[in-house]
Design a protein around this motif. Sequence first.
Motif, PDB file in Angstrom:
ATOM      1  N   GLN A 163       0.834  -1.216   0.000  1.00  0.00           N
ATOM      2  CA  GLN A 163       0.000   0.000   0.000  1.00  0.00           C
ATOM      3  C   GLN A 163       0.867   1.265   0.000  1.00  0.00           C
ATOM      4  O   GLN A 163       0.549   2.248  -0.675  1.00  0.00           O
ATOM      5  N   LYS A 166       2.502   1.915  -3.394  1.00  0.00           N
ATOM      6  CA  LYS A 166       1.488   2.491  -4.312  1.00  0.00           C
ATOM      7  C   LYS A 166       1.280   3.964  -4.004  1.00  0.00           C
ATOM      8  O   LYS A 166       1.184   4.795  -4.895  1.00  0.00           O
ATOM      9  N   LYS A 167       1.213   4.304  -2.719  1.00  0.00           N
ATOM     10  CA  LYS A 167       1.028   5.724  -2.345  1.00  0.00           C
ATOM     11  C   LYS A 167       2.214   6.567  -2.807  1.00  0.00           C
ATOM     12  O   LYS A 167       2.059   7.756  -3.071  1.00  0.00           O
ATOM     13  N   ARG A 171       5.024   1.306  -9.427  1.00  0.00           N
ATOM     14  CA  ARG A 171       4.279   0.179 -10.000  1.00  0.00           C
ATOM     15  C   ARG A 171       4.723  -1.066  -9.240  1.00  0.00           C
ATOM     16  O   ARG A 171       5.929  -1.376  -9.204  1.00  0.00           O
ATOM     17  N   GLY A 188      -3.788  -3.055  -3.953  1.00  0.00           N
ATOM     18  CA  GLY A 188      -3.337  -2.130  -4.999  1.00  0.00           C
ATOM     19  C   GLY A 188      -2.217  -2.626  -5.886  1.00  0.00           C
ATOM     20  O   GLY A 188      -1.756  -1.876  -6.752  1.00  0.00           O
ATOM     21  N   ASP A 190      -0.128  -3.855  -8.871  1.00  0.00           N
ATOM     22  CA  ASP A 190      -0.442  -3.775 -10.302  1.00  0.00           C
ATOM     23  C   ASP A 190      -0.354  -5.152 -10.946  1.00  0.00           C
ATOM     24  O   ASP A 190      -1.132  -5.492 -11.829  1.00  0.00           O
TER      25      ASP A 190
END
Length: 313
Positions: A163, A166-167, A171, A188, A190
């Motif tokens: 997480q 992603k924040k 990728r 989250g 990819d």
Amino acid sequence: MRKVLYNQFGDESVLEIAEQAVPGIEKDQLLIRVKAVSINPLDWKVYGGEMKLMSGSKFPKSVGIDFSGIVDQTGSAVTRFKAGDAVIGLLDVFKGGALADYVVVKANDIAPKPANIPFEHAAALPVTGLSALQISDELAAVGPNQNVLINGATGGIGLFAVQIAKKRGARVTAVVSTNGVAAAKKWGADTVVDYTKQPISQLNQRFDAVIDLSTKLSFKDAKSLMNRKAVFVSTLPSPLTLIYSFLNNLFSGQKYKVLILKPTVERFMTLTNLAEGDLQIVLDKTYSLTNVKEAYGESRRDKRIGKSVILLD
Ligand SMILES: NC(=O)c1ccc[n+]([C@@H]2O[C@H](COP(=O)([O-])OP(=O)(O)OC[C@H]3O[C@@H](n4cnc5c(N)ncnc54)[C@H](OP(=O)(O)O)[C@@H]3O)[C@@H](O)[C@H]2O)c1
């Protein structure tokens, strides 16, 4: 009060619930009434004797590193907290002691509990949330558009590392076993690779950061997944890996970083801000203190998604 102790190294059968007096505090200390304690692989590495060099061999020893609770008393020099405050905290990894009705801490060992999450979820934050932040923001310096591979992405650190990466705009390729595929997608990732079906050595991609949370991937094997200036992060410090990584980093563009968890007040604040936002905290299982042996035995043996915690009430 109840406190989990052990008098010899071994598996979870060495753990005992002892009766002790509630400890007193010094003027710079706080007494916390513990509500929940999270389970970490570090616990069984320490009580199993794998970390004797750091933990020493003097008994009795105690268990439990991170916790949530309520401030019961404060010493006269403590200004940042008052009785009744809800907090999360982290003890010395090698000494433990959170698995008790009360624990004594200093103000820098704790942070206010994020208001919107229950005590059992809050207890799951400190060790693995702070580890994930240190890995993402300091060791791997994860940033926008980087390709990041997280090996072991649905465990305690992985839950937050996916997480947070992603924040930070990366990728994320998450490597998990079959039962973790849906969770990694939900958090989250990819791309999700099921390592039971596709060995990561077969991945046809080079990454800017390879983060190994499984302890199964060596730097040597990770190199084929790394671009020329990539970082490999291991969570297994040992005198040998620290020396090897230091020498490697002097001469190679492919860096080898080793996590040694160093909580800071700033990082604690970043973590609680994330938790007050949309950071998902996923609990696989909760136990009561009376089932402490079962809690550690199952957590050591079984596949888990996210964290498990022991409730003190
Ligand atoms: N150095 C430090 O300061 C520090 C601080 C905190 C933690 N740690 C260490 O960091 C490690 C990770 O902690 P954690 O809390 O995230 O542990 P965890 O919850 O046990 O997670 C480990 C993950 O690795 C996965 N895994 C196992 N075998 C794998 C394989 N062959 N390939 C890919 N993934 C595999 C597991 O998934 P499946 O079960 O689905 O296979 C699990 O999700 C632990 O060893 C811990 O002791 C070190």
